[in-house]
Design an enzyme around this catalytic site. Structure first.
Site, PDB file in Angstrom:
ATOM      1  N   LYS A 175      -9.041   1.933  -6.299  1.00  0.00           N
ATOM      2  CA  LYS A 175      -8.138   3.026  -5.957  1.00  0.00           C
ATOM      3  C   LYS A 175      -6.803   2.720  -6.600  1.00  0.00           C
ATOM      4  CE  LYS A 175      -8.919   2.513  -1.425  1.00  0.00           C
ATOM      5  NZ  LYS A 175      -8.686   2.788  -0.008  1.00  0.00           N
ATOM      6  N   HIS A 222       0.838  -1.203   0.000  1.00  0.00           N
ATOM      7  CA  HIS A 222       0.000   0.000   0.000  1.00  0.00           C
ATOM      8  C   HIS A 222       0.870   1.249   0.000  1.00  0.00           C
ATOM      9  CE1 HIS A 222      -3.722  -2.067   1.463  1.00  0.00           C
ATOM     10  NE2 HIS A 222      -2.854  -2.895   1.993  1.00  0.00           N
ATOM     11  N   TYR A 243      -2.013  -1.360   9.222  1.00  0.00           N
ATOM     12  CA  TYR A 243      -0.904  -2.054   8.543  1.00  0.00           C
ATOM     13  C   TYR A 243       0.000  -2.799   9.524  1.00  0.00           C
ATOM     14  CZ  TYR A 243      -1.986   1.747   5.194  1.00  0.00           C
ATOM     15  OH  TYR A 243      -2.600   2.656   4.374  1.00  0.00           O
ATOM     16  N   HIS A 278      -2.440  -3.227  -3.519  1.00  0.00           N
ATOM     17  CA  HIS A 278      -3.839  -3.100  -3.092  1.00  0.00           C
ATOM     18  C   HIS A 278      -4.786  -3.077  -4.301  1.00  0.00           C
ATOM     19  CE1 HIS A 278      -6.782  -0.670  -0.302  1.00  0.00           C
ATOM     20  NE2 HIS A 278      -7.274  -1.827  -0.682  1.00  0.00           N
ATOM     21  N   CYS A 329      -3.820   2.840  -5.183  1.00  0.00           N
ATOM     22  CA  CYS A 329      -2.869   2.302  -4.212  1.00  0.00           C
ATOM     23  C   CYS A 329      -2.290   0.965  -4.669  1.00  0.00           C
ATOM     24  CB  CYS A 329      -3.596   2.138  -2.872  1.00  0.00           C
ATOM     25  SG  CYS A 329      -2.615   1.388  -1.583  1.00  0.00           S
TER      26      CYS A 329
HETATM   27 ZN   LIG Z   1      -4.037   0.520   0.030  1.00  0.00          ZN
END
Ligand SMILES: [Zn+2]
Length: 158
Positions: free
Chosen positions: A140, A15, A44, A120, A142
């Site tokens: 997204k 990420h 995380y 991700h 990421c």
């Molecule tokens: Zn992420």
């Protein structure tokens, strides 16, 4: 004290924090943001600082909160950065962050052989069902770089 049961890890998920390039973001502030979202702890397991320092987040034995639907059997790693000064997705990783990320991923693969390393965005649904999650399908951006390509550049075989 009884040893904690080891989780089965099948995925290592990369990420970004989606914070501006070069901006020093503290682990404490990331944690505060996650707590504000109702998480029990930082989501995380590892956070990679601009200078390559690897900070520990949640313990690996504890399920993270970083990739909806895939947290149970994964480890979540985030590097600080991921967007440019205007907030657009960008691979802002410093050379130190890239080196630290490669080192950490290799170490985790040694510990969890056979785990898949992905970004991700690679967990976005394959909307048109052609077997590839394409950029237009990303929920997204990421972690803002192509993990598959990067892995080959650092000699990590998948
Ligand atoms: Zn992420």
């Amino acid at each position: 004290m009884a040893a904690q049961k080891k989780r089965t890890i099948t995925d290592i998920i990369l990420h970004c924090t989606a914070t501006p390039e070069g901006k020093a973001v503290t682990v404490a502030s990331i944690k505060a943001g996650h707590l504000a979202r109702g998480f029990k702890d930082i989501g995380y397991h590892y956070i990679i600082d601009l200078d390559g320092t690897i900070h520990k987040g949640r313990d690996e034995s504890i399920i993270g909160a970083h990739c909806t639907g895939f947290n149970a059997h994964s480890i979540g790693i985030s590097y600080i950065g991921g967007v440019d000064k205007n907030g657009n997705p960008k691979d802002t990783r410093t050379e130190a962050q890239k080196a630290a990320m490669a080192r950490l991923v290799k170490e985790l693969l040694g510990k969890y052989p056979g785990a898949k390393v992905k970004g991700h965005r690679d967990y976005s649904p394959d909307l048109n069902g052609n077997g590839t999650v394409e950029p237009c399908e990303w929920i997204k951006a990421c972690p803002c770089f192509e993990v598959k390509t990067w892995l080959t550049t650092v000699g990590i075989k998948q």
